[in-house]
Scaffold this active site. Structure first.
Site, short mmCIF file in Angstrom:
data_model
loop_
_atom_site.label_atom_id
_atom_site.label_comp_id
_atom_site.label_asym_id
_atom_site.label_seq_id
_atom_site.Cartn_x
_atom_site.Cartn_y
_atom_site.Cartn_z
N LYS A 85 -38.13 51.29 -14.62
CA LYS A 85 -38.37 50.09 -13.80
C LYS A 85 -39.79 50.12 -13.24
CE LYS A 85 -36.26 47.67 -9.83
NZ LYS A 85 -35.15 47.75 -8.85
N SER A 160 -32.51 43.72 -7.98
CA SER A 160 -33.88 43.67 -8.44
C SER A 160 -34.11 44.38 -9.78
CB SER A 160 -34.79 44.29 -7.37
OG SER A 160 -34.54 45.68 -7.21
N SER A 184 -29.28 46.49 -5.92
CA SER A 184 -30.18 46.17 -7.02
C SER A 184 -29.84 46.82 -8.36
CB SER A 184 -31.62 46.54 -6.64
OG SER A 184 -32.11 45.64 -5.67
#
Length: 479
Positions: A85, A160, A184
């Site tokens: 990520k 997220s 997330s």
């Protein structure tokens, strides 16, 4: 032609890939090329990756291929394609965090998560998209744009870690790093129909520290439970750079057998006592929990007994945003996502006494959940009260102010630092629905055992279902 070559390589799990690497029916280089081809085909439609390092991936795959040829793999995931990520450092790659305020300079060091994946021989393909600094439950940012849901590209992937979840759903790589400070990992995994786990805080080291401090956990997202456990074998080890990473799991995550359901006490709370949940979501959650009961689990319909801790969470969350914003000059602040700037300003106005009161409230919630788990081994809830909504907007409806208004099941368990996971439990109007499984701190394997039982109830066709939308991402186009 071998059996491996008769099957779409890009759709294989980590378990399947490594079995074929071992027998030399398939090479990590072939698997890497298949994942890169899948990214080239699908990423323009969903925007899961913000950076792809094809040359680095091929180099790593060739090195893995040589190790497997000699029978000397570094780990059970050597040669398996993966992603990081874009909130996590990868040496030699951009580190933009979805923000136009970030530096274009390349990172000069690996974060612990990245380092452990490299040391295990995983082939890292690139970095996945995130909202700016991971601040909300959907994935879009001023820098990298909107990330879309593979099941219907007019809808959000969640966030997220929306890039990681969308990549997992389409197998644009097999193993995906994610982070979760308020849901997330679980939010996008639920919306995209994949597995994601936020392990007990401290099992996976995080450095540099998150702006959201001890709310933030790192964890894996993958299509199957077992693939994430292979990843946990590698990443759930302390690192001296993170002084919070004090918990040590002895043994192999992936070798653990599912714990028996008979005698297991499960609390099923379909609303936590205060959440308005879609009737179709409730029906699917009810069916999954009833199946566990039929297999021998003791199930009580009961709420954990706490009120919505949104004020406590928001105080800590806004303060984290304020910390980030405080480091930016006026010109940089003008480049921010307006929603992130807004909560950063709110956070700067929080009184220190109110902040400390929130810390006390958090501690009390944690205490109450530990007491709750002295009676119940597991708490099960829906992961989200609705299925995915339109992409490009922060909330499901106009009357909602913040992303936390539609994610009431996730953030309480960041406050308590408990392990919490999501596992698909069916489809509602063609969109995935997730079931959240929560255990006491350190009892991750209990939650994982439940996830495995639920996974076994889901037809294989679901795991391999065509992820499609208005862009015609049908199985035929993926093959």
């Amino acid at each position: 032609m071998t059996k491996a070559h008769k099957t779409n390589i890009a759709d294989m799990t980590a378990v399947e890939l490594c079995q074929l690497f071992e027998t030399k029916e398939l090479s990590p280089l072939e698997a890497t090329h298949a994942s890169l081809q899948r990214i080239a085909k699908c990423n323009p439609s969903v925007n899961a990756y913000c950076f792809v390092a094809e040359e680095d991936a091929i180099k790593a795959a060739k090195e893995s291929e040589a190790r497997w040829f000699k029978g000397e793999p570094l780990s059970k995931i050597d040669g398996v394609t993966s992603s990081i990520k874009d909130l996590t450092l990868v040496a030699g790659w951009p580190h933009r965090s979805g923000s136009r305020t970030s530096s274009k300079d390349l990172a000069n060091v690996d974060a612990p998560f990245t380092q452990k994946m490299r040391q295990a021989g995983a082939v890292i393909l690139g970095k996945t998209t995130t909202p700016e600094f991971g601040w909300k439950g959907v994935t879009d940012s001023p820098l990298t744009g909107v990330t879309r849901n593979p099941w219907n590209t007019t809808l959000t992937s969640g966030g997220s870690s929306g890039g990681a979840a969308a990549a997992a759903a389409l197998n644009m790589g097999v193993l995906h790093q994610a982070s979760d400070a308020g849901g997330s990992i679980r939010i996008p995994a639920s919306f995209c129909g994949v597995f994601g786990i936020k392990p007990t805080f401290g099992f996976i080291p995080q450095w540099p520290a998150s702006a959201m401090t001890t709310l933030s956990h790192l964890g894996p997202i993958s299509r199957t439970v077992q693939d994430s456990l292979l990843m946990m074998d590698v990443i759930a080890k302390p690192d001296l750079r993170d002084w919070y990473s004090t918990r040590i799991f002895n043994g192999s995550w992936s070798d653990q057998k599912s714990l028996p359901l008979k005698g297991l006490k499960i609390a099923y709370s379909p609303t936590l006592g205060y959440v308005d949940v879609d009737a179709g979501v409730l029906k699917l959650a009810d069916c999954a929990v009833n199946a566990l009961k039929e297999m021998g689990a003791e199930v009580d319909l009961i709420d954990p007994g706490f009120k919505d801790p949104i004020d406590t969470f928001s105080t800590l969350w806004f303060a984290g945003a304020a910390k980030v914003v405080s480091n930016l000059n006026e010109q940089q602040r003008g480049l921010l996502d307006p929603g992130f700037l807004q909560i950063g300003v709110k956070g700067s106005e929080i009184d220190i006494v109110d902040y400390m009161k929130a810390a006390d409230q958090r501690a009390e919630l944690g205490r109450s959940m530990q007491e709750f788990h002295s009676t119940y081994d597991i708490l099960i809830t829906p992961t989200l009260p609705r299925t995915a909504f339109n992409a490009g907007q922060n909330t499901e409806t106009a009357d909602q102010e913040h992303w936390t208004d539609w994610t009431p099941f996730s953030y309480p368990f960041n406050l308590t630092q408990q392990p919490a996971l999501t596992i698909p439990c069916g489809l509602l109007d063609g969109l995935p629905v997730g079931l959240q499984v929560v255990a006491n701190r350190g009892d991750d394997l209990l939650a994982i055992s439940i996830a495995k039982y639920i996974e076994d109830l889901i037809p294989v066709e679901f795991l391999d279902a065509p992820r499609h939308g208005t862009d015609k991402l049908t199985r035929a186009t993926l093959d």
